[in-house]
Design an enzyme around this catalytic site. Structure first.
Site, PDB file in Angstrom:
ATOM      1  CE  LYS A  49      -5.851   4.005   1.540  1.00  0.00           C
ATOM      2  NZ  LYS A  49      -4.996   5.156   1.893  1.00  0.00           N
ATOM      3  CG  HIS A 107      -2.478   4.192   4.939  1.00  0.00           C
ATOM      4  ND1 HIS A 107      -2.162   4.130   3.599  1.00  0.00           N
ATOM      5  CD2 HIS A 107      -2.672   2.901   5.335  1.00  0.00           C
ATOM      6  CE1 HIS A 107      -2.152   2.869   3.197  1.00  0.00           C
ATOM      7  NE2 HIS A 107      -2.467   2.106   4.236  1.00  0.00           N
ATOM      8  CG  HIS A 116      -6.596   0.660   0.403  1.00  0.00           C
ATOM      9  ND1 HIS A 116      -5.488   1.016  -0.348  1.00  0.00           N
ATOM     10  CD2 HIS A 116      -6.097   0.233   1.599  1.00  0.00           C
ATOM     11  CE1 HIS A 116      -4.388   0.815   0.347  1.00  0.00           C
ATOM     12  NE2 HIS A 116      -4.734   0.339   1.538  1.00  0.00           N
ATOM     13  CB  CYS A 149      -0.943  -0.004   1.201  1.00  0.00           C
ATOM     14  SG  CYS A 149      -1.905  -1.516   1.349  1.00  0.00           S
ATOM     15  CD  GLU A 182      -2.988   7.542   8.978  1.00  0.00           C
ATOM     16  OE1 GLU A 182      -2.478   8.324   8.150  1.00  0.00           O
ATOM     17  OE2 GLU A 182      -3.871   6.708   8.675  1.00  0.00           O
TER      18      GLU A 182
END
Length: 439
Positions: free
Chosen positions: A363, A331, A368, A199, A342
């Site tokens: 996202k 993310h 994603h 990713c 995160e």
């Protein structure tokens, strides 16, 4: 501007410039001279195709509107899947862009890449003829590469019992196919390769492209990433991880229940600032910092310490203070493991400034894109810097005390920011963070 970001002039390599692009301000290995300093790096072109739109303008409008690109999946045997939603590119007709021979050579992820690259190069106004082509290259990120080609040919051999496959299967499915075809399409004869770090692939690719131009190893780099995993085998594999949502992507919301896959590509033209300024190019943003770290801890579970190291190092590499960062594109996968980790990493990295920092996960809109996700997300960072519009985290319903940051819930926000970060944290504990600022 810190001293290490300032442009240092060097003597000319003696090579004539072509295509209205001057020789590099600092000569590097390509020009045949030794390293003399760090050059500034700017973005002069952008292109994309994703579930929100087939170009940058449509995608940015979707960000502003908080539009969701997650829909019911439509491909062969989708009824055999327990996960039947995704951010799929609809109305995709490769024959509108490529001839029959090209389609035989291009997996879907390569098709997406070439379309985005053509948009980016067209916006930049560059022509890679002569000397410029020798000083230009391409670095792209992908995790799965030609997964549709894998899927189709496994079916042919194992399900249908065929004993032969097309002779172009290997060059069609290899992870470097998109980078190679972009190189051939535009005559990019400098550094060219593919990064596969799950990713974080796109962020690693763009960070390396930034470093090459900054060091003088290249003058222009096409960079970004793509992914096309939305096929039966691609979704079935992700189902096995049990991290997928059956209804929506709700990053940072207490009732989130997993990630949603997407597909598409984002490609950018990174260019030496002095060259871009000399030819009067439109500058979208400046790339000012990049950092990588490895958790060295677990193959799937993220580490707040590893993420924090990458965030802090990217800010330091940019010569900025944490207080100068106004927005982070997170993310933000919508899984409990990622979102809590995160938020903890951001809170630790920014201290008291975390309370006034905006952070959102796009996202929730485009899904994603795995190896291509950082490239599409960089568009939200550019929009924040250029247009003063912060893309929202849509689908946000319930506050989570472990995600107590300003996640710009559900509606875009007008706000002037001068510097931003884009986070990417991958399976395998591989972290990559890019810093941009307004020019």
């Amino acid at each position: 501007m810190s001293s290490k970001q300032s442009s240092k002039k060097a003597s000319s390599s003696g090579e004539a410039s072509e295509g209205n692009v001057p020789a590099p301000a600092v000569a590097g290995s390509v020009a045949g001279e030794s390293y003399r300093g760090l050059r500034r790096v700017v973005i002069t072109g952008a292109g994309t195709i994703n579930a929100l739109g087939h170009d940058v303008e449509t995608t940015l409008n979707a960000f502003r509107e908080g539009r969701c690109g997650i829909t019911a999946l439509n491909f062969r045997d989708v009824d055999r899947l327990s996960i039947q939603i995704g951010a799929q590119v609809h109305d995709w007709r490769p024959e509108d862009y490529f001839n029959r021979q090209q389609i035989l050579l291009y997996d879907k992820f390569t098709q997406f890449t070439l379309l985005a690259a053509k948009q980016a190069v067209a916006q930049s106004g560059l022509s890679f003829v002569g000397a410029l082509g020798l000083r230009s290259g391409v670095i792209l990120g992908t995790a799965g590469g030609g997964l549709n080609t894998w899927d189709e040919n496994y079916r042919a051999v194992y399900e249908e019992g065929k004993n032969r496959v097309h002779p172009f299967v290997v060059p069609k499915l290899m992870n470097n196919a998109a980078a190679s075809h972009v190189s051939m399409e535009f005559g990019l004869r400098g550094p060219a390769f593919t990064v596969a770090t799950a990713c974080s692939s796109s962020n690693h690719a763009m960070g390396l492209a930034f470093q090459m131009i900054r060091s003088g190893a290249a003058q222009v780099m096409l960079t970004g990433g793509s992914e096309a995993m939305l096929c039966f085998g691609g979704v079935k594999a992700w189902e096995g991880l049990r991290v997928m949502s059956k209804d929506a992507c709700r990053p940072f919301s207490a009732n989130r229940n997993g990630m949603v896959q997407g597909e598409g590509a984002g490609v950018f033209v990174f260019e030496d600032y002095e060259s871009a300024r000399a030819r009067g190019a439109e500058i979208l943003a400046e790339v000012v910092g990049f950092a990588m770290s490895s958790d060295a801890q677990d193959i799937v579970m993220p580490s707040a310490q590893g993420a924090e190291r990458a965030i802090t190092a990217a800010i330091g590499d940019a010569g900025l203070n944490p207080e100068q960062i106004g927005y982070i594109n997170a993310h933000g996968t919508g899984t409990a493991a990622n979102d809590k980790t995160e938020c903890a990493a951001v809170a630790h990295a920014f201290g008291h400034h975390a309370d006034s920092l905006m952070i959102s996960s796009t996202k929730s809109m485009h899904g994603h894109l795995i190896g291509g996700t950082g490239a599409v997300e960089l568009l939200a960072c550019i929009m924040a810097l250029r247009d003063g519009v912060i893309a929202p985290t849509i689908g946000y319903q319930e506050p989570d005390p472990e995600c107590g940051l300003d996640v710009v819930p559900n509606e875009a926000r007008d706000a002037k920011v001068d510097a931003v970060l884009s986070n990417a944290f991958a399976f395998g504990g591989l972290n990559a963070v890019i810093a941009l600022q307004r020019v």
